[in-house]
Design a protein around this motif. Structure first.
Motif, PDB file in Angstrom:
ATOM      1  N   ARG A  45      28.804 -56.995   5.342  1.00  0.00           N
ATOM      2  CA  ARG A  45      29.597 -57.057   6.568  1.00  0.00           C
ATOM      3  C   ARG A  45      30.642 -55.952   6.635  1.00  0.00           C
ATOM      4  NH1 ARG A  45      31.227 -62.962   5.652  1.00  0.00           N
ATOM      5  NH2 ARG A  45      30.021 -62.676   3.770  1.00  0.00           N
ATOM      6  N   SER A  46      30.891 -55.294   5.484  1.00  0.00           N
ATOM      7  CA  SER A  46      31.833 -54.189   5.472  1.00  0.00           C
ATOM      8  C   SER A  46      31.183 -52.987   6.159  1.00  0.00           C
ATOM      9  CB  SER A  46      32.200 -53.841   4.034  1.00  0.00           C
ATOM     10  OG  SER A  46      32.918 -52.634   4.003  1.00  0.00           O
ATOM     11  N   SER A  47      31.927 -52.323   7.023  1.00  0.00           N
ATOM     12  CA  SER A  47      31.349 -51.212   7.790  1.00  0.00           C
ATOM     13  C   SER A  47      30.988 -50.036   6.885  1.00  0.00           C
ATOM     14  CB  SER A  47      32.313 -50.760   8.882  1.00  0.00           C
ATOM     15  OG  SER A  47      33.490 -50.245   8.288  1.00  0.00           O
ATOM     16  N   LYS A  48      31.778 -49.754   5.855  1.00  0.00           N
ATOM     17  CA  LYS A  48      31.470 -48.643   4.955  1.00  0.00           C
ATOM     18  C   LYS A  48      30.188 -48.907   4.188  1.00  0.00           C
ATOM     19  CE  LYS A  48      36.193 -47.080   4.215  1.00  0.00           C
ATOM     20  NZ  LYS A  48      37.272 -46.926   3.239  1.00  0.00           N
ATOM     21  N   VAL A  49      30.046 -50.115   3.691  1.00  0.00           N
ATOM     22  CA  VAL A  49      28.845 -50.468   2.938  1.00  0.00           C
ATOM     23  C   VAL A  49      27.627 -50.421   3.842  1.00  0.00           C
ATOM     24  CG1 VAL A  49      27.690 -52.312   1.653  1.00  0.00           C
ATOM     25  CG2 VAL A  49      30.099 -51.837   1.253  1.00  0.00           C
ATOM     26  N   PHE A  50      27.732 -50.970   5.028  1.00  0.00           N
ATOM     27  CA  PHE A  50      26.604 -50.988   5.959  1.00  0.00           C
ATOM     28  C   PHE A  50      26.192 -49.570   6.336  1.00  0.00           C
ATOM     29  CE2 PHE A  50      24.898 -51.008  10.273  1.00  0.00           C
ATOM     30  CZ  PHE A  50      23.781 -51.806  10.060  1.00  0.00           C
ATOM     31  N   LEU A  51      27.152 -48.727   6.646  1.00  0.00           N
ATOM     32  CA  LEU A  51      26.829 -47.349   7.021  1.00  0.00           C
ATOM     33  C   LEU A  51      26.222 -46.590   5.842  1.00  0.00           C
ATOM     34  CD1 LEU A  51      29.876 -46.393   9.250  1.00  0.00           C
ATOM     35  CD2 LEU A  51      27.537 -46.832   9.971  1.00  0.00           C
TER      36      LEU A  51
END
Length: 155
Positions: A45-51
């Motif tokens: 759900r973290s944007s950095k991890v997802f990207l």
């Protein structure tokens, strides 16, 4: 009140210093035993991890596509090389023979037959070249021996 000892300290002062020293030692021991527990979690759900994951997946898919394209072009180069060698074997090219050659390469089994023909032809050419080279060497040896005999006779 206590009386001073030979160093000029009273017992209560020495006891106080000893207690302070013990307290400091315990403090140092406690601070030395402090444990830190770090837990690293990857939360999608973290944007950095997802990207980051999305970028890695896209990179991997792009590399797979690139490798596929390279394989296709290498296969095309191989078939073009074989066609060139076949044309060289036949010795002439006209529209009919070129059409026949293209038809042969549409099917895998037919191209195997063409490959076998070309390889047999190239092997026979190599054998002829070796025989021709041997014959040249032999004729040079014979000429050299004749010259040597001629020189010996003339002396």
């Amino acid at each position: 009140m206590s009386r001073p000892n030979r160093y000029g300290l009273t017992m209560t002062a020495a006891n106080n210093l000893a207690e302070q020293l013990e307290n400091m030692m315990e403090g140092v021991k406690k601070s030395a035993k402090v444990e830190h527990h770090h837990r690293h979690t990857i939360d999608i759900r973290s944007s950095k991890v997802f990207l980051s994951l999305a970028l890695m997946v896209l990179t991997i898919l792009g590399l797979f596509y690139y490798i596929g394209e390279q394989r296709r072009s290498i296969c095309q180069y191989r078939s073009n090389d074989l066609k060139y060698r076949y044309i060289k074997m036949v010795g002439k090219v006209d529209e009919k023979s070129l059409y026949y050659l293209e038809q042969q390469f549409r099917y895998a089994n037919s191209s195997k037959v063409v490959r076998k023909q070309v390889e047999e032809y190239e092997e026979s050419v190599k054998e002829q070249a070796v025989k021709l080279e041997k014959a040249k060497r032999n004729s040079k040896d014979v000429d050299r021996m004749r010259k040597k005999e001629f020189i010996e006779k003339s002396e």
